[in-house]
Motif scaffolding. Structure first.
Motif, PDB file in Angstrom:
ATOM      1  N   VAL A 199     -49.049 -25.092 -36.115  1.00  0.00           N
ATOM      2  CA  VAL A 199     -49.298 -24.756 -34.802  1.00  0.00           C
ATOM      3  C   VAL A 199     -49.784 -26.064 -34.077  1.00  0.00           C
ATOM      4  O   VAL A 199     -49.104 -26.539 -33.017  1.00  0.00           O
ATOM      5  CB  VAL A 199     -50.229 -23.598 -34.736  1.00  0.00           C
ATOM      6  N   HIS A 200     -50.819 -26.854 -34.340  1.00  0.00           N
ATOM      7  CA  HIS A 200     -51.312 -28.028 -33.571  1.00  0.00           C
ATOM      8  C   HIS A 200     -50.927 -29.268 -34.293  1.00  0.00           C
ATOM      9  O   HIS A 200     -50.708 -30.302 -33.872  1.00  0.00           O
ATOM     10  CB  HIS A 200     -52.883 -28.005 -33.541  1.00  0.00           C
ATOM     11  N   GLY A 201     -51.104 -29.289 -35.833  1.00  0.00           N
ATOM     12  CA  GLY A 201     -50.911 -30.451 -36.664  1.00  0.00           C
ATOM     13  C   GLY A 201     -49.466 -30.504 -37.058  1.00  0.00           C
ATOM     14  O   GLY A 201     -48.446 -29.835 -36.530  1.00  0.00           O
ATOM     15  N   PRO A 202     -49.151 -31.476 -38.057  1.00  0.00           N
ATOM     16  CA  PRO A 202     -47.756 -31.449 -38.471  1.00  0.00           C
ATOM     17  C   PRO A 202     -47.253 -30.303 -39.010  1.00  0.00           C
ATOM     18  O   PRO A 202     -47.838 -29.650 -39.635  1.00  0.00           O
ATOM     19  CB  PRO A 202     -47.940 -32.479 -39.449  1.00  0.00           C
ATOM     20  N   LYS A 203     -45.793 -29.893 -38.654  1.00  0.00           N
ATOM     21  CA  LYS A 203     -44.958 -28.754 -39.049  1.00  0.00           C
ATOM     22  C   LYS A 203     -44.799 -29.058 -40.581  1.00  0.00           C
ATOM     23  O   LYS A 203     -44.446 -27.930 -41.173  1.00  0.00           O
ATOM     24  CB  LYS A 203     -44.069 -28.708 -38.335  1.00  0.00           C
ATOM     25  N   SER A 210     -51.603 -38.824 -38.574  1.00  0.00           N
ATOM     26  CA  SER A 210     -51.349 -37.604 -39.290  1.00  0.00           C
ATOM     27  C   SER A 210     -51.950 -36.143 -38.665  1.00  0.00           C
ATOM     28  O   SER A 210     -51.980 -35.413 -39.399  1.00  0.00           O
ATOM     29  CB  SER A 210     -52.418 -37.900 -40.608  1.00  0.00           C
ATOM     30  N   THR A 211     -52.015 -36.296 -37.500  1.00  0.00           N
ATOM     31  CA  THR A 211     -52.418 -35.464 -36.658  1.00  0.00           C
ATOM     32  C   THR A 211     -51.223 -35.032 -35.550  1.00  0.00           C
ATOM     33  O   THR A 211     -50.945 -33.786 -35.321  1.00  0.00           O
ATOM     34  CB  THR A 211     -53.685 -35.314 -35.806  1.00  0.00           C
ATOM     35  N   LEU A 212     -50.763 -35.975 -34.757  1.00  0.00           N
ATOM     36  CA  LEU A 212     -49.858 -35.802 -33.787  1.00  0.00           C
ATOM     37  C   LEU A 212     -48.436 -35.549 -34.100  1.00  0.00           C
ATOM     38  O   LEU A 212     -47.817 -34.745 -33.494  1.00  0.00           O
ATOM     39  CB  LEU A 212     -50.069 -37.016 -32.727  1.00  0.00           C
ATOM     40  N   PRO A 213     -47.573 -36.513 -34.769  1.00  0.00           N
ATOM     41  CA  PRO A 213     -46.267 -36.226 -35.223  1.00  0.00           C
ATOM     42  C   PRO A 213     -46.164 -34.844 -35.715  1.00  0.00           C
ATOM     43  O   PRO A 213     -47.019 -34.354 -36.437  1.00  0.00           O
ATOM     44  CB  PRO A 213     -45.959 -37.439 -35.907  1.00  0.00           C
ATOM     45  N   THR A 214     -44.810 -34.463 -35.481  1.00  0.00           N
ATOM     46  CA  THR A 214     -44.381 -33.062 -36.438  1.00  0.00           C
ATOM     47  C   THR A 214     -44.361 -33.312 -37.774  1.00  0.00           C
ATOM     48  O   THR A 214     -44.281 -32.245 -38.597  1.00  0.00           O
ATOM     49  CB  THR A 214     -43.199 -32.594 -35.763  1.00  0.00           C
ATOM     50  N   GLY A 235     -51.065 -28.976 -47.524  1.00  0.00           N
ATOM     51  CA  GLY A 235     -49.889 -28.271 -46.800  1.00  0.00           C
ATOM     52  C   GLY A 235     -50.000 -28.328 -45.307  1.00  0.00           C
ATOM     53  O   GLY A 235     -50.929 -29.373 -44.775  1.00  0.00           O
ATOM     54  N   PRO A 236     -49.013 -27.943 -44.576  1.00  0.00           N
ATOM     55  CA  PRO A 236     -48.736 -28.195 -43.186  1.00  0.00           C
ATOM     56  C   PRO A 236     -49.682 -27.468 -42.534  1.00  0.00           C
ATOM     57  O   PRO A 236     -50.422 -26.803 -42.821  1.00  0.00           O
ATOM     58  CB  PRO A 236     -47.438 -27.744 -42.933  1.00  0.00           C
ATOM     59  N   SER A 237     -49.908 -27.593 -41.042  1.00  0.00           N
ATOM     60  CA  SER A 237     -50.790 -26.922 -40.129  1.00  0.00           C
ATOM     61  C   SER A 237     -50.195 -25.556 -39.948  1.00  0.00           C
ATOM     62  O   SER A 237     -48.971 -25.333 -40.162  1.00  0.00           O
ATOM     63  CB  SER A 237     -50.633 -27.646 -38.739  1.00  0.00           C
ATOM     64  N   ARG A 238     -51.206 -24.680 -40.060  1.00  0.00           N
ATOM     65  CA  ARG A 238     -50.836 -22.993 -40.131  1.00  0.00           C
ATOM     66  C   ARG A 238     -51.875 -22.385 -39.240  1.00  0.00           C
ATOM     67  O   ARG A 238     -53.034 -22.663 -39.119  1.00  0.00           O
ATOM     68  CB  ARG A 238     -50.839 -22.726 -41.582  1.00  0.00           C
ATOM     69  N   THR A 239     -51.300 -21.186 -39.050  1.00  0.00           N
ATOM     70  CA  THR A 239     -52.282 -20.226 -38.185  1.00  0.00           C
ATOM     71  C   THR A 239     -51.642 -18.769 -38.612  1.00  0.00           C
ATOM     72  O   THR A 239     -50.519 -18.459 -39.008  1.00  0.00           O
ATOM     73  CB  THR A 239     -51.985 -20.200 -36.669  1.00  0.00           C
TER      74      THR A 239
END
Lengths: 183, 719
Positions: free
Chosen positions: A162-166, A104-108, A147-151
């Motif tokens: 950004v660093h987590g799944p898109k 849940s952290t590395l793949p897009t 939701g997806p990773s965001r910044t």
């Protein structure tokens, strides 16, 4: 609005993609269609019941071993949510086993299967299950995912992935799992 | 001037000369208010923040017990807990641990506590490479800067600067496209998580019930940094402690909404103990950082600050922050709460300049999710620092020797009224001042001291059987600068059959002394005014200046709280003190007595800080303006400070005051109103001064003046 609809609206607002699935087979088809590379499938009670990994492989997915070196190469991770929180559109993942975290952290792309009946109203209503997880296990890594990773760190412009799944895909199912503590 | 003050002034000048910075912070401030309102829709913010305040006070009062519970539970779950008294202590523990474990690279997720302790420097000194993985923090690390916002650390930087930094890092030309730059960060930092032997995080919460911590994040780097490396060090301020999971949920419900207007962050991560890691288990070290937090919690005046949940909202809404940014208005921690935290974590010397930079508008108090009276605490800190450093010879002499002696003070004002003649040339405003005073009138005119103060022209009122007898507390501005405001108030009150008395023994309300840190003078003035105002036992004490209102309603009690008999009198005065508009609308319920007066015009209303956020009055003047027939048009940011702030705009920080005034004037002009109304002589001075300097057609009026002019016109029509 009932909890299910409230959850759907909030999850979509947070940038998640909602997918109605009639059954696990439809979910499998969707995941395969949207994965153009290695897929990580950590172990879970609900996955075991339908042998999800096997189904995915049969449908053409390239399954990778869930370890660090393979996880870094994967494009998709597939997990199952313990339950969800309606007001913020949040998924709750018991992530103490490391394979759940790697997937849940590395793949897009992150695909999460969720039973439509396992939705609580808000963060306070979630505490009961959260506490029971803490009582069940001595050590915990529990993730709320919205939701997806965001910044917004550059010029306050919201940017996804950004660093987590898109991408976060939520696959909605009936009769998938009824225990709020079960993955 | 001290070196420290010079360096501070240079930072102000530099920030004010960077219009892009102000533009960015203003845009963020505006967008923040909109999304925050949306995020809290349907929730009772006041109730939520009261609840958090009460919960955090309980933690403060029972800190040792909750902390022991947390430590016991964390240890039972396999964590190693270290209690660090100081920043150096925490840094030493972490660096030694890293050296012992042979760590070469650490990946860090965002931690203000590690900024506070300068952990990166300590790690580098031990030959360990700290890699910041939060996008904003990484940008700052590459540029060698410190955060200018607690939640958005690189808010002061622009994409072109980021592209330049990233290009240097990758060795190729990276375009200044935000989506592209974010992708560069993803690719560049990814290998770091896999290579690092140690992950370092902060924590938003430490939960006594479980011995676990919670991280509230968006990017996903904290999840990677706490998962992949073998060792996880969590550096946590001891004020992050909460008793239960419910309490944690309550903080999380409010934190992202108030920080950035997000309903919830992408990730909330609950970690307890040594969780599985690779083939074994995680080596989890929890470093509990005191570094001044216990002293803060024990400080009689400042302890409320221990409630802070570090959302950064106090900066988001601060007009000073929006003008100069966090590198001026802050040290490591920025904004209103940053001033207080700096004093306790980094020493009074580092807080001494910024504690004076607060304009006192209370916009931070209105949005604080932990219900902290930030402005009140900053005032008390100013007093502490004034005690340590003095408040400047001239100022202190004026307060002690002149203002405490009413006859001398008023005598000097009268003399000044005569002496100013060559400058005013008989006009009511001063457009230019000679010599070294000239900067004061460069960007606004100043009002001249009136020929005759209000106390000298107070008329006999001929009401047959007045329904009420009240007293006016005029304050210096009403008395010596705008006496006609006082006579207008008489006209308005007499129209309602209320007789107004002007007790002559009343003196300055003491706010200028109090806000400069001279509590002794403020206390002396409080006593003089209490005696003067209560002497004839009026039914109400009216005010036309909301800063005076706050003095009478709040500050006098605070100054006299240790003297029971004086305290009782102060409370009596506070109880009967009310601003003019509030008195008419709420107590007399007489707004309809001003229905449809002549002279209707297009009026916009400016909320004075201390009226709206001190007295809670903002509907009342609007109701009076509309009832009396004017067309009310709202300006943007109606309740944003005008930049006056008393001595703030005269001697303290005139250049920042000018900037804030500029924003306000733009908002006023944009409405196309004929007149801007307000209920504060200080704001009148500032806005009239600015509008006159700009040769604007917009008139400035006190709500009371508008009503009086309407009444006069109605009478003229009848006769």
């Amino acid at each position: 609005m009932d909890l299910y609809n409230q959850f759907c609206v909030a999850a979509e607002t947070s940038g998640a993609v909602l997918v109605d699935c009639k059954g696990p087979a439809e979910a499998v088809g969707y995941i395969v269609k949207h994965s153009d590379g290695g897929v990580l499938v950590p172990s879970s009670e609900s996955f075991k019941r339908v042998d999800l990994a096997n189904q995915l492989q049969k449908a053409g997915a390239t399954l990778l071993e869930v370890n660090r070196s393979q996880a870094a190469e994967a494009v998709s991770g597939v997990t199952s949510a313990c339950f969800a929180i309606a007001d913020t559109g949040t998924l709750v993942l018991e992530s103490t086993p490391e394979d759940v975290r790697l997937a849940s952290t590395l793949p897009t792309r992150h695909f999460v299967l969720l039973d439509r009946s396992k939705i609580v109203a808000d963060g306070l209503a979630a505490v009961d299950s959260l506490r029971r997880m803490h009582q069940r296990d001595m050590r915990n890594y529990i993730a709320y995912i919205t939701g997806p990773s965001r910044t917004a760190d550059i010029e306050r412009v919201l940017t996804i992935g950004v660093h987590g799944p898109k991408q976060l895909h939520i696959l909605l199912l009936d009769d998938w799992s009824s225990d709020l503590l079960e993955m | 001037m001290k070196e420290r003050s010079k360096a501070y002034q240079a930072r102000i000048d530099k920030a004010l000369a960077t219009p892009k910075l102000q533009q960015a912070l203003h845009q963020f401030g505006d967008a923040y208010l909109v999304s925050r309102e949306k995020a809290f829709a349907g929730l009772d913010f006041e109730a939520l923040r009261r609840e958090i305040g009460v919960m955090k006070d309980d933690v403060r009062n029972n800190h040792a017990r909750y902390m022991q519970q947390f430590i016991d539970n964390a240890q039972a779950a396999g964590a190693t807990v270290y209690q660090a008294d100081t920043a150096e202590d925490a840094n030493r523990y972490i660096a030694e641990l890293a050296v012992k474990q042979g760590v070469k690279l650490t990946v860090k997720s965002k931690s203000m506590a590690s900024e506070e302790t300068h952990l990166n420097k300590a790690l580098e000194a031990a030959n360990i490479r700290p890699l910041e993985t939060d996008l904003g923090e990484w940008i700052l690390q590459l540029s060698g800067q410190r955060p200018s916002h607690m939640v958005m650390p690189a808010i002061h930087m622009f994409k072109e600067e980021v592209a330049y930094l990233f290009s240097k890092e990758t060795g190729q030309q990276e375009p200044a496209d935000i989506a592209h730059l974010v992708e560069v960060a993803r690719q560049q930092l990814r290998q770091g998580y896999l290579d690092a032997d140690m992950g370092i995080s902060g924590a938003n919460l430490a939960i006594a019930e479980t011995g676990g911590i919670a991280l509230v994040t968006n990017e996903g780097n904290a999840r990677l940094a706490t998962t992949l490396p073998k060792t996880h060090v969590a550096l946590i301020g001891i004020d992050k402690l909460v008793p239960t999971l419910e309490d944690a949920a309550k903080v999380i419900r409010v934190l992202p909404k108030n920080a950035t207007g997000q309903a919830l962050t992408s990730y909330v991560t609950w970690i307890r103990g040594a969780v599985p890691c690779g083939d074994g288990e995680k080596d989890l070290h929890i470093v509990l950082l005191d570094n001044g937090r216990s002293r803060l919690a024990a400080d009689e005046n400042c302890c409320e600050t221990s409630r802070c949940i570090r959302c950064g909202a106090c900066a988001n809404v601060c007009p000073v922050y929006q003008s100069v940014g966090g590198h001026v208005f802050g040290h490591i921690y920025i904004g209103a709460v940053g001033i207080i935290l700096t004093a306790f974590f980094h020493g009074f010397d580092n807080a001494a300049e910024i504690v004076k930079a607060c304009i006192g508008c209370r916009s931070c108090v209105a949005v604080c999710p932990a219900n902290i009276d930030l402005e009140g605490i900053i005032l008390s800190l100013r007093e502490t620092i004034a005690d340590k450093e003095g408040i400047g010879g001239g100022k202190s002499l004026v307060f002690r020797k002149v203002m405490r002696n009413r006859k001398l003070f008023h005598g000097l004002l009268r003399a000044a009224s005569v002496l100013q003649k060559p400058v005013t040339r008989g006009e009511r405003t001063i457009r230019h001042l000679p010599l070294f005073f000239s900067p004061l009138t460069e960007w606004r005119t100043l009002p001249a001291i009136a020929d005759k103060p209000l106390r000298d022209i107070w008329p006999k009122q001929r009401l047959n059987a007045p329904a009420k007898k009240v007293a006016l507390f005029g304050g210096c501005a009403n008395d010596f600068l705008y006496p006609e405001l006082g006579t207008d108030l008489i006209e308005v009150m007499n129209h309602l059959n209320v007789e107004v008395d002007y007790p002559l023994e009343q003196n300055c309300c003491g706010v200028p002394a109090l806000y400069s840190g001279d509590k002794e003078t403020a206390t002396e003035l409080a006593k003089q005014n209490i005696d003067a105002m209560l002497k004839d036992n009026p039914e109400a004490v009216l005010t036309t200046c909301p800063t005076c209102t706050m003095a009478l309603q709040r500050d006098f009690i605070e100054c006299l709280k240790d003297d029971p008999s004086w305290k009782a009198k102060a409370e009596r005065l506070a109880e009967i003190t009310v601003d003019a508009a509030g008195y008419i609308v709420n107590q007399l319920e007489a707004a309809d007595q001003f229905e449809n007066l002549p002279l209707a015009q297009k009026v916009t209303y400016h909320d004075s800080c201390h009226l709206k956020r001190g007295a809670g009055v903002w509907r009342e003047p609007r109701q009076l303006i509309e009832t009396s027939g004017h067309e009310l048009v709202e300006m943007d940011h109606a309740d944003r400070c005008c930049g006056f702030g008393g001595s703030y705009s005269l001697t303290g920080h005139p250049e920042i005051a000018k900037q804030i005034l500029g924003d306000k004037l733009q908002d006023i002009e944009k409405t196309g109103a004929d007149c801007v109304a307000m209920d504060c002589p200080g704001c009148m001075m500032q806005l009239r001064g600015g509008l006159e300097k700009n040769e604007s057609k917009v008139q400035v009026a006190h709500t009371v003046e508008l009503l009086a002019a309407g009444l006069r016109a109605a009478k003229a029509k009848q006769s």
